[in-house]
Design a protein around this motif. Structure first.
Motif, PDB file in Angstrom:
ATOM      1  N   TYR A 197       1.865   6.156  -7.249  1.00 52.53           N
ATOM      2  CA  TYR A 197       0.752   6.912  -7.812  1.00 52.53           C
ATOM      3  C   TYR A 197       1.021   8.409  -7.721  1.00 52.53           C
ATOM      4  O   TYR A 197       0.823   9.150  -8.685  1.00 52.53           O
ATOM      5  CB  TYR A 197      -0.548   6.563  -7.085  1.00 52.53           C
ATOM      6  CG  TYR A 197      -1.706   7.436  -7.486  1.00 52.53           C
ATOM      7  CD1 TYR A 197      -2.368   7.211  -8.692  1.00 52.53           C
ATOM      8  CD2 TYR A 197      -2.121   8.500  -6.698  1.00 52.53           C
ATOM      9  CE1 TYR A 197      -3.425   8.024  -9.084  1.00 52.53           C
ATOM     10  CE2 TYR A 197      -3.165   9.307  -7.079  1.00 52.53           C
ATOM     11  CZ  TYR A 197      -3.818   9.070  -8.273  1.00 52.53           C
ATOM     12  OH  TYR A 197      -4.847   9.874  -8.652  1.00 52.53           O
ATOM     13  N   THR A 198       1.493   8.867  -6.553  1.00 50.84           N
ATOM     14  CA  THR A 198       1.772  10.285  -6.363  1.00 50.84           C
ATOM     15  C   THR A 198       2.887  10.743  -7.294  1.00 50.84           C
ATOM     16  O   THR A 198       2.805  11.811  -7.903  1.00 50.84           O
ATOM     17  CB  THR A 198       2.151  10.557  -4.901  1.00 50.84           C
ATOM     18  OG1 THR A 198       1.098  10.085  -4.059  1.00 50.84           O
ATOM     19  CG2 THR A 198       2.368  12.035  -4.655  1.00 50.84           C
ATOM     20  N   GLY A 229       2.429   1.657  -3.401  1.00 54.83           N
ATOM     21  CA  GLY A 229       1.407   2.071  -4.348  1.00 54.83           C
ATOM     22  C   GLY A 229       1.074   3.551  -4.232  1.00 54.83           C
ATOM     23  O   GLY A 229       0.932   4.248  -5.240  1.00 54.83           O
ATOM     24  N   ILE A 230       0.961   4.041  -3.015  1.00 55.94           N
ATOM     25  CA  ILE A 230       0.668   5.463  -2.813  1.00 55.94           C
ATOM     26  C   ILE A 230       1.809   6.322  -3.332  1.00 55.94           C
ATOM     27  O   ILE A 230       1.591   7.322  -4.031  1.00 55.94           O
ATOM     28  CB  ILE A 230       0.382   5.747  -1.324  1.00 55.94           C
ATOM     29  CG1 ILE A 230      -0.950   5.122  -0.922  1.00 55.94           C
ATOM     30  CG2 ILE A 230       0.388   7.243  -1.027  1.00 55.94           C
ATOM     31  CD1 ILE A 230      -1.212   5.132   0.560  1.00 55.94           C
ATOM     32  N   TYR A 231       3.045   5.937  -3.013  1.00 59.34           N
ATOM     33  CA  TYR A 231       4.197   6.718  -3.483  1.00 59.34           C
ATOM     34  C   TYR A 231       4.293   6.705  -5.005  1.00 59.34           C
ATOM     35  O   TYR A 231       4.538   7.731  -5.631  1.00 59.34           O
ATOM     36  CB  TYR A 231       5.497   6.193  -2.877  1.00 59.34           C
ATOM     37  CG  TYR A 231       5.773   6.737  -1.505  1.00 59.34           C
ATOM     38  CD1 TYR A 231       5.996   8.094  -1.303  1.00 59.34           C
ATOM     39  CD2 TYR A 231       5.837   5.896  -0.407  1.00 59.34           C
ATOM     40  CE1 TYR A 231       6.258   8.594  -0.049  1.00 59.34           C
ATOM     41  CE2 TYR A 231       6.100   6.384   0.847  1.00 59.34           C
ATOM     42  CZ  TYR A 231       6.309   7.735   1.028  1.00 59.34           C
ATOM     43  OH  TYR A 231       6.563   8.227   2.272  1.00 59.34           O
ATOM     44  N   VAL A 246       0.838  -1.203   0.000  1.00 63.36           N
ATOM     45  CA  VAL A 246       0.000   0.000   0.000  1.00 63.36           C
ATOM     46  C   VAL A 246       0.872   1.252   0.000  1.00 63.36           C
ATOM     47  O   VAL A 246       0.616   2.208  -0.747  1.00 63.36           O
ATOM     48  CB  VAL A 246      -0.959  -0.007   1.216  1.00 63.36           C
ATOM     49  CG1 VAL A 246      -1.607   1.343   1.420  1.00 63.36           C
ATOM     50  CG2 VAL A 246      -2.006  -1.090   1.040  1.00 63.36           C
ATOM     51  N   THR A 247       1.920   1.244   0.809  1.00 61.57           N
ATOM     52  CA  THR A 247       2.822   2.394   0.863  1.00 61.57           C
ATOM     53  C   THR A 247       3.497   2.622  -0.486  1.00 61.57           C
ATOM     54  O   THR A 247       3.552   3.755  -0.981  1.00 61.57           O
ATOM     55  CB  THR A 247       3.879   2.183   1.956  1.00 61.57           C
ATOM     56  OG1 THR A 247       3.221   1.956   3.195  1.00 61.57           O
ATOM     57  CG2 THR A 247       4.786   3.381   2.074  1.00 61.57           C
TER      58      THR A 247
END
Length: 87
Positions: free
Chosen positions: A48-49, A44-46, A41-42
């Motif tokens: 995507y951002t 993926g967030i990084y 999840v971490t």
């Protein structure tokens, strides 16, 4: 005292005793699954951002005005003067 080993640690090497290793064994798999999910999840967030911030080009539609040779020479002189002042 703070550094006194517990009864679940070997008093000579400070390593975990076989009893503690057996007690922790059932939780190892679930902890690794939780770690993988949290890291995924971490990441993926990084990612995507990072992709979102680098695809945006706000000034792509702004035309660059043409510049004549006289203005270009003046800007080059100012740049050289500024560069020499900094050194």
């Amino acid at each position: 005292m703070v550094l006194d080993p517990s009864r679940y640690q070997d008093h000579r090497t400070w390593k975990m005793t076989p009893g503690l290793l057996r007690a922790r064994q059932p939780y190892f798999r679930n902890n690794m699954i939780g770690l993988a999910i949290l890291a995924g999840v971490t990441a993926g967030i990084y990612s995507y951002t990072y992709r979102f911030l680098h695809k945006d080009n706000d000034f792509a539609d702004v035309p660059i005005p043409p510049i004549d040779e006289k203005e270009l020479e003046q800007l080059k002189k100012e740049y050289e003067q500024h560069k020499n002042e900094r050194q």
